[in-house]
Structure formats: C-alpha cells, structure tokens
Design a protein around this motif. Structure first.
Motif, short mmCIF file in Angstrom:
data_model
loop_
_atom_site.label_atom_id
_atom_site.label_comp_id
_atom_site.label_asym_id
_atom_site.label_seq_id
_atom_site.Cartn_x
_atom_site.Cartn_y
_atom_site.Cartn_z
N ASP A 1 -8.59 -1.29 16.65
CA ASP A 1 -7.36 -0.11 16.47
C ASP A 1 -7.57 0.75 17.88
OD1 ASP A 1 -5.30 1.63 15.79
OD2 ASP A 1 -6.73 2.64 14.39
N LEU B 1 -15.20 -5.04 13.01
CA LEU B 1 -14.31 -3.87 12.50
C LEU B 1 -14.57 -2.81 13.66
CD1 LEU B 1 -12.03 -2.36 10.99
CD2 LEU B 1 -13.63 -1.56 9.63
N ARG C 1 -7.49 -1.25 7.77
CA ARG C 1 -8.30 -0.89 7.04
C ARG C 1 -8.42 -1.79 5.48
NH1 ARG C 1 -8.19 5.17 5.39
NH2 ARG C 1 -9.98 4.63 4.29
N CYS C 2 -7.10 -2.27 5.35
CA CYS C 2 -6.93 -3.07 3.97
C CYS C 2 -7.46 -4.53 4.41
CB CYS C 2 -5.32 -3.19 3.69
SG CYS C 2 -4.73 -1.58 2.88
N ARG D 1 0.76 -1.16 -0.23
CA ARG D 1 0.12 0.01 -0.11
C ARG D 1 0.90 1.12 -0.01
NH1 ARG D 1 -4.82 2.33 -1.33
NH2 ARG D 1 -4.27 4.58 -1.01
N ARG E 1 -16.61 -9.51 3.86
CA ARG E 1 -17.16 -8.44 4.82
C ARG E 1 -18.08 -9.14 5.91
NH1 ARG E 1 -16.80 -3.12 3.11
NH2 ARG E 1 -15.82 -2.78 1.25
N LEU F 1 -12.51 0.74 14.49
CA LEU F 1 -11.46 1.67 14.26
C LEU F 1 -11.89 2.91 15.06
CD1 LEU F 1 -10.81 1.45 10.38
CD2 LEU F 1 -9.70 0.28 12.22
N ALA G 1 -9.88 -4.94 6.60
CA ALA G 1 -11.42 -4.91 6.45
C ALA G 1 -11.96 -4.78 5.25
CB ALA G 1 -11.93 -3.66 7.20
N THR H 1 -11.87 -1.90 3.45
CA THR H 1 -12.40 -0.48 3.33
C THR H 1 -11.49 0.37 2.84
OG1 THR H 1 -11.72 -0.08 5.42
CG2 THR H 1 -13.73 -0.72 5.35
N LEU H 2 -10.20 -0.04 2.49
CA LEU H 2 -9.00 0.55 1.69
C LEU H 2 -8.37 -0.31 0.61
CD1 LEU H 2 -7.66 3.22 1.49
CD2 LEU H 2 -6.04 2.63 3.11
N THR I 1 -2.97 1.29 11.27
CA THR I 1 -4.50 1.43 11.01
C THR I 1 -4.77 1.51 9.31
OG1 THR I 1 -4.62 3.20 12.67
CG2 THR I 1 -6.44 3.22 10.99
N THR I 2 -3.84 1.76 8.58
CA THR I 2 -4.16 1.34 7.22
C THR I 2 -3.96 0.17 6.84
OG1 THR I 2 -2.66 3.65 6.48
CG2 THR I 2 -2.81 1.71 4.85
#
Length: 205
Positions: free
Chosen positions: A156, A77, A46-47, A10, A72, A79, A49, A51-52, A42-43
């Motif tokens: 998180d 999740l 999110r990956c 990422r 999903r 955060l 999950a 969401t990113l 956090t990134t």
C-alpha cells in the motif's frame, strides 16, 4: 491462479466499498490498484491479506481460503509502510522477529541479512525504529514483507516515502522474485509503469 476473487463484496455499515468483484491474478503478475482516496484500495488489500473479512463472496490465495493459516503463510503484507514497526526495537530486530515466525531457525539470520542488503538498510540496521526517518522505516517494512519468500505481496503506497535510488532498490528486489504476485496500491507514476494491469476502484462502487 495466485489470487482469485468471486463476487467479493465489502460494505461498512450500509456503504458499499466494492461489490460483486470478480478477479483472477496469475502467478508472477503485478496488479496496480488505482482510484481516488476513499475508493477502497486499502480495504481491498486488507481483504486479500485476510485481516478484514468480506461482507459476501470469497477470496483464495494459491487455492487456499484467504485468512486461513495456510494462506497467511503465503502472503507478505506492507500497509502504511512508515508505521507498524516496534519503535524500541532496532530495524534488524524488527526483521528478525518476523523471520522467526515465518522461517526455520537456521534461516533467520541469512534471510534477515539478505533483505537488509537488498533494501540498503545496513547503515541503520541497529538503530531503534523510532529513531529512523519515515523513508528508513518504509524500507524496513517492505523488507519485512519480503521475508519468508511469500507467493503474494500486498503493498500500500510502498514508495511514498522513498527517494529515487531506494525505489530502484525495491523494484530490483521484486525483479529478482519473478514468481512473486504483487498487488500494489500507488499513485506514483513509476509504480504504475512497472505493473502489468490495473484495477480501478470507483468511489462507492
């Protein structure tokens, strides 16, 4: 494997957050994400999950491509646990809202009542979330992530706003779900001690 990463990468513009990350997390394991602020914890959550999106590579959750509807449904999740609730809704209604999305109708009330009891939310369950303290909102956010019996739980800094008795409630709830694979970003010593392994993300990897 509950979670599998292969050459996961990422970047934000030209800045690498993590590069060519290979990782296998078995069912029931607890993985701590460690590293300084800005290292990408956090990134990465999110990956995981979905969401990113990754810049390159792939992630699967219980064999399902991350971000797919099937994946999903398997992921809980949490955060920024003090944020993200609907402020005008009560704590109970915030939980019901997610329960209705994840569970059959007949299971909504029992599942909501269970997590309210587990996280000690009962005394303020009918108070608007905007009237709750940061610690109270954090409990509701964690309870929300547990709804629907996820296979993977992504947290998180979940205990940042929790006192010692409430941290004990959280870990007791996780201990009752030994099948649950947890990935936790935390600086709290007790959280670290509760995890089986650690992945340290260096800044600018």
């Amino acid at each position: 494997m509950s979670i599998q990463l292969r050459r996961a990468t990422r970047r934000f513009r030209h800045r690498p957050i993590f590069t060519d990350l290979d990782l296998d997390v078995p069912q029931g394991a607890r993985l701590l994400l460690a590293g300084d602020n800005g290292s990408g914890k956090t990134t990465l959550l999110r990956c995981l999950a979905g969401t990113l999106a990754l810049t390159a590579g792939r992630i699967s959750v219980a064999g399902e491509p991350v971000g797919s509807p099937a994946a999903r449904r398997l992921v809980g999740l949490c955060l920024a646990p003090e944020q993200g609730l609907y402020g005008r809704l009560s704590a109970r209604d915030n939980l019901r809202l997610v329960a209705r999305l994840r569970l059959p109708r007949r299971s909504v009330e029992p599942a909501t009542a269970r997590v309210i009891e587990e996280l000690g939310i009962g005394t303020y369950a009918d108070r608007p979330a905007e009237k709750c303290s940061a610690g109270m909102r954090a409990r509701v956010s964690i309870a929300r992530a547990l709804l629907g019996d996820p296979v993977v739980l992504l947290l998180d800094e979940p205990t940042r706003s929790l006192d010692e008795p409430t941290r004990a409630m959280l870990w007791a709830a996780l201990d009752r779900r030994r099948h649950l694979t947890c990935v936790i970003a935390s600086h709290h010593r007790e959280d670290r001690a509760r995890c089986d392994s650690t992945l340290t993300l260096p800044v600018g990897r």
